[in-house]
Design a protein around this motif. Structure first.
Motif, short mmCIF file in Angstrom:
data_model
loop_
_atom_site.label_atom_id
_atom_site.label_comp_id
_atom_site.label_asym_id
_atom_site.label_seq_id
_atom_site.Cartn_x
_atom_site.Cartn_y
_atom_site.Cartn_z
N TRP A 74 0.83 -1.19 -0.03
CA TRP A 74 -0.08 0.00 -0.16
C TRP A 74 0.93 1.23 0.25
O TRP A 74 0.69 2.21 -0.79
N GLY A 75 1.82 1.38 0.75
CA GLY A 75 2.84 2.52 1.13
C GLY A 75 3.42 2.76 -0.30
O GLY A 75 3.52 3.82 -0.59
N SER A 76 4.02 1.59 -0.71
CA SER A 76 4.87 1.81 -2.22
C SER A 76 3.89 2.40 -3.18
O SER A 76 4.23 3.40 -4.05
N GLU A 77 2.70 1.61 -3.31
CA GLU A 77 1.84 1.75 -4.57
C GLU A 77 1.21 3.14 -4.61
O GLU A 77 0.59 3.83 -5.46
N THR A 78 0.71 3.66 -3.46
CA THR A 78 0.09 4.88 -3.25
C THR A 78 0.95 6.11 -2.71
O THR A 78 0.41 6.93 -2.33
N ARG A 79 2.39 5.93 -2.69
CA ARG A 79 3.30 7.12 -2.28
C ARG A 79 3.13 8.44 -2.73
O ARG A 79 3.46 9.33 -2.26
N THR A 80 2.56 8.38 -4.10
CA THR A 80 2.61 10.07 -4.78
C THR A 80 1.34 10.39 -4.48
O THR A 80 1.07 11.62 -4.93
N ILE A 81 0.35 9.76 -3.71
CA ILE A 81 -0.89 10.46 -3.42
C ILE A 81 -0.77 11.41 -2.31
O ILE A 81 -0.39 10.94 -1.36
N VAL A 82 -1.56 12.55 -2.55
CA VAL A 82 -1.41 13.54 -1.29
C VAL A 82 -2.16 13.06 -0.34
O VAL A 82 -3.48 12.74 -0.57
N ARG A 83 -1.52 13.20 1.07
CA ARG A 83 -2.23 13.05 2.05
C ARG A 83 -2.37 14.29 2.79
O ARG A 83 -1.43 14.89 3.14
N GLU A 84 -3.65 14.63 3.22
CA GLU A 84 -4.04 15.80 4.07
C GLU A 84 -4.52 15.53 5.40
O GLU A 84 -5.57 15.04 5.30
N TYR A 85 -3.75 15.16 6.58
CA TYR A 85 -4.13 14.54 7.62
C TYR A 85 -3.83 15.60 8.95
O TYR A 85 -3.17 16.43 9.03
N GLU A 86 -4.81 15.44 9.96
CA GLU A 86 -4.67 16.02 11.16
C GLU A 86 -4.69 15.03 12.25
O GLU A 86 -5.66 14.09 12.24
N ILE A 87 -3.47 15.04 12.97
CA ILE A 87 -3.57 13.92 13.92
C ILE A 87 -3.44 14.78 15.47
O ILE A 87 -3.04 15.73 15.72
N SER A 88 -4.42 13.92 16.03
CA SER A 88 -4.61 14.72 17.45
C SER A 88 -4.46 13.55 18.73
O SER A 88 -5.05 12.58 18.38
N GLU A 89 -4.15 13.91 19.76
CA GLU A 89 -4.38 12.95 20.95
C GLU A 89 -5.84 13.22 21.59
O GLU A 89 -6.26 14.39 22.00
N ILE A 90 -6.45 12.37 21.93
CA ILE A 90 -7.87 12.34 22.67
C ILE A 90 -7.80 11.75 23.96
O ILE A 90 -7.11 10.52 23.92
N GLU A 91 -8.87 12.05 24.58
CA GLU A 91 -8.76 11.29 26.19
C GLU A 91 -9.74 9.89 25.85
O GLU A 91 -10.59 9.98 25.19
#
Length: 91
Positions: A74-91
């Protein structure tokens, strides 16, 4: 817990087809990971945009997931696809 929300932004239908083709195995492997609470990647009304929602028990399990993903087919085949992520810590 660690929550990731965002989108995959494909540049073409060919990239979107790569997501569609490789996603079932990527989802299966991810959901089998220790610490994965939930993992969803879904198509949107725009055929080039995919919604991503992930939830992991802690920073360590999320980091392990990230390492596995980058080293996977997955990582190698989709590496050129733009990822727009927000990562947060939640309780």
């Amino acid at each position: 817990m660690i929550k990731l929300s965002g989108r995959l932004v494909c540049k073409s239908i060919e990239e979107s087809n790569l997501v569609r083709h490789h996603l079932p195995e990527h989802m299966r492997l991810t959901k089998d990971e220790a610490g994965c609470v939930s993992f969803e990647v879904t198509e949107t009304a725009d055929p080039l945009i995919w919604k991503v929602e992930e939830l992991f028990t802690n920073k360590e399990t999320f980091a392990t997931h990230q390492v596995r993903t980058k080293a996977s087919l997955w990582g190698s085949e989709t590496r050129t696809i733009v990822r727009e992520y927000e990562i947060s810590e939640i309780e």
